[in-house]
Design an enzyme around this catalytic site. Structure first.
Site, PDB file in Angstrom:
ATOM      1  CG  ASP A  39      -9.807  -0.396   5.126  1.00  0.00           C
ATOM      2  OD1 ASP A  39      -9.583  -0.701   3.941  1.00  0.00           O
ATOM      3  OD2 ASP A  39      -9.058  -0.739   6.057  1.00  0.00           O
ATOM      4  CE  LYS A  78      -3.759  -2.422   2.347  1.00  0.00           C
ATOM      5  NZ  LYS A  78      -4.356  -2.772   3.647  1.00  0.00           N
ATOM      6  CD  GLN A 108      -3.304  -4.667   6.743  1.00  0.00           C
ATOM      7  OE1 GLN A 108      -3.236  -3.692   6.004  1.00  0.00           O
ATOM      8  NE2 GLN A 108      -3.871  -5.802   6.356  1.00  0.00           N
TER       9      GLN A 108
END
Length: 286
Positions: free
Chosen positions: A118, A51, A95
């Protein structure tokens, strides 16, 4: 049989996004993404590195906050609060998975919904369910964009989704419903998955089990979306679909790697750009 090439499409989307971000920067806004990594899970570390590299390619400012696995929930929530109030950070990504002593739901709910790139905050999941513009989880949205790029219309189609996680399966079902598909959802308690998949026009599998979908489980000409990713003892990456047997029977199929994975990354970048555009709009309203 046609491969749904997410790797090539993501490269095209990245080039377009690079131009869009450059235009945004010229107006005084550089998109900023903060990634929180708790512990040193090898897969999580690898995803975070990918990322960060993708952000650099398109011009997004990114910072990774690496936290020890023993960090308390309150300490983690304090970091999120700081990022919520940071005017240079447009997107916040935690994460997953988190250590067992931390309540994932509490952490995700602490993120400002306007920075939830997200798409996991209940506020954004709710807006998705009623088909209102919002942040959508990157993997499901990446799947929809991949289908659209190959002119695969899901409207009126029978779609089966195997795997009902909050991250992939459930939001993908909402996206499919919003697009006019008839959706069946299979999960660990489903008695006979084959009864659902064998008549489906589109089968999406997101479980994390090697060889879960075999050729006898789909009809001729089905579209197969393999969202699973598994590493064999040999180190080779494979999906949830028995590719060698299923591919010849399908009309379209995603490879693993090179299918849904690259689309997930570029969709996250697009969400971050979208969040930065909100910041620009707010500035212009002042």
């Amino acid at each position: 049989m046609t491969l749904l090439d997410g790797k090539s499409l993501s490269a095209v989307l990245e080039r377009d996004l690079t131009e869009q971000i450059a235009a945004l920067v010229s107006q005084g806004v550089t998109p900023g993404l903060a990634v929180i990594l708790v512990g040193n899970n090898p897969a999580s570390c690898a995803y975070v590195q990918m990322k960060a590299k993708a952000c650099k390619r398109v011009g997004i400012y990114s910072v990774t906050h690496e936290m020890p696995s023993k960090i308390t929930q309150d300490e983690l929530l304090s970091v999120i609060e700081i990022l919520n109030n940071d005017p240079n950070i447009d997107g916040i990504l935690v994460q997953l998975p988190l250590p067992a002593h931390i309540q994932t739901s509490k952490v995700l709910e602490a993120i400002n919904p306007k920075k939830d790139v997200d798409g996991f905050h209940p506020f954004n999941i709710g807006r998705l369910s009623v088909n209102v513009d919002t942040f959508v989880p990157a993997t499901p949205l990446g799947v929809m964009n991949l289908l659209q790029s190959y002119d695969i219309d899901v409207s009126g189609k029978d779609v089966v989704i195997v795997g009902m996680s909050n991250i992939v399966g459930k939001p993908l079902a909402s996206l499919m419903l919003n697009a006019g598909a008839s959706v069946s959802c299979c999960h660990i308690l489903t008695r006979d998955v084959k009864q659902y998949t064998k008549n489906a026009d589109i089968v999406c599998v997101a479980v994390g089990k090697v060889g879960l979908l075999s050729a006898d489980m789909i009809k001729e000409g089905a579209v197969v979306i393999d969202i699973g990713i598994n590493r064999l003892e040999s180190g080779v990456l494979v999906g949830d679909v028995d590719f060698e047997s299923v591919a010849p029977k399908s009309s379209f199929i995603t490879p693993v790697p090179g299918g849904v994975g690259p689309m997930t990354i570029v969709t996250l970048l697009q969400n971050t750009y979208k969040a930065a555009m909100y910041r620009l709009e707010q500035r212009m309203q002042v």
